[in-house]
Design an enzyme around this catalytic site. Structure first.
Site, PDB file in Angstrom:
ATOM      1  N   THR A   1       0.806  -1.223   0.000  1.00 35.97           N
ATOM      2  CA  THR A   1       0.000   0.000   0.000  1.00 35.97           C
ATOM      3  C   THR A   1       0.837   1.269   0.000  1.00 35.97           C
ATOM      4  OG1 THR A   1      -0.062   0.109   2.412  1.00 35.97           O
ATOM      5  CG2 THR A   1      -1.857  -1.115   1.302  1.00 35.97           C
TER       6      THR A   1
ATOM      7  N   HIS B   1       4.707  28.217   2.950  1.00 34.46           N
ATOM      8  CA  HIS B   1       4.914  26.808   3.263  1.00 34.46           C
ATOM      9  C   HIS B   1       6.206  26.569   4.051  1.00 34.46           C
ATOM     10  CE1 HIS B   1       1.569  26.090   0.645  1.00 34.46           C
ATOM     11  NE2 HIS B   1       2.213  26.618  -0.378  1.00 34.46           N
TER      12      HIS B   1
END
Length: 146
Positions: free
Chosen positions: A67, A133
């Site tokens: 995954t 950011h």
């Protein structure tokens, strides 16, 4: 760009293909294994790539498991790593632009190879957005010191 890459047994097949894909694009690829699809423990390989990136041997890291989730959890335990589990090229762009992610983790079982190549293209081409950011990434990295 120097790229460190590894997988576990579930991501082995795609890792092998992605090594070839990255090398064909002119990247210097450090393949941290495994060398077969025999069962292995993903934290062992996540650590190798994370330490390459944190230590400067690689500019970015790529991890592939079933995954991508376990690889991200493990890689993020290494100081200096911002690993993200990504399933779309847009998420790859945003993880670079907003979070200055330095390791991408991919799903070898639920995301096809073509999509993972597009994710890598976006992850490697997108610069960090800086600006607003930057302060947020500094706050994220400061959590390691607490």
């Amino acid at each position: 760009m120097n790229i460190s890459i590894a997988s576990d047994h579930a991501g082995f097949e795609q890792k092998q293909a992605l090594v070839d894909y990255l090398a064909a694009q002119g990247h210097d690829v450090i393949d941290r294994g495994p060398d077969t699809d025999d069962r292995v423990d993903y934290p062992d390989f996540a650590e190798l790539v994370a330490r390459d990136v944190a230590g400067g041997a690689a500019e970015r890291g790529v991890l592939v498991c079933g995954t991508g989730i376990g690889m991200a959890v493990a890689a993020n335990k290494v100081d200096g790593i911002r690993a993200v589990n990504v399933v779309t090229p847009q998420f790859a762009e945003l993880s670079r632009e907003h979070n200055d992610a330095n390791v991408v983790t991919l799903s070898g079982r639920f995301v096809d190879e073509e999509t993972n190549r597009a994710i890598l293209d976006a992850f490697l081409a997108t610069p960090f957005g800086e600006g607003r950011h930057a302060g947020r990434v500094e706050k994220i990295m400061a959590l390691e010191a607490k």
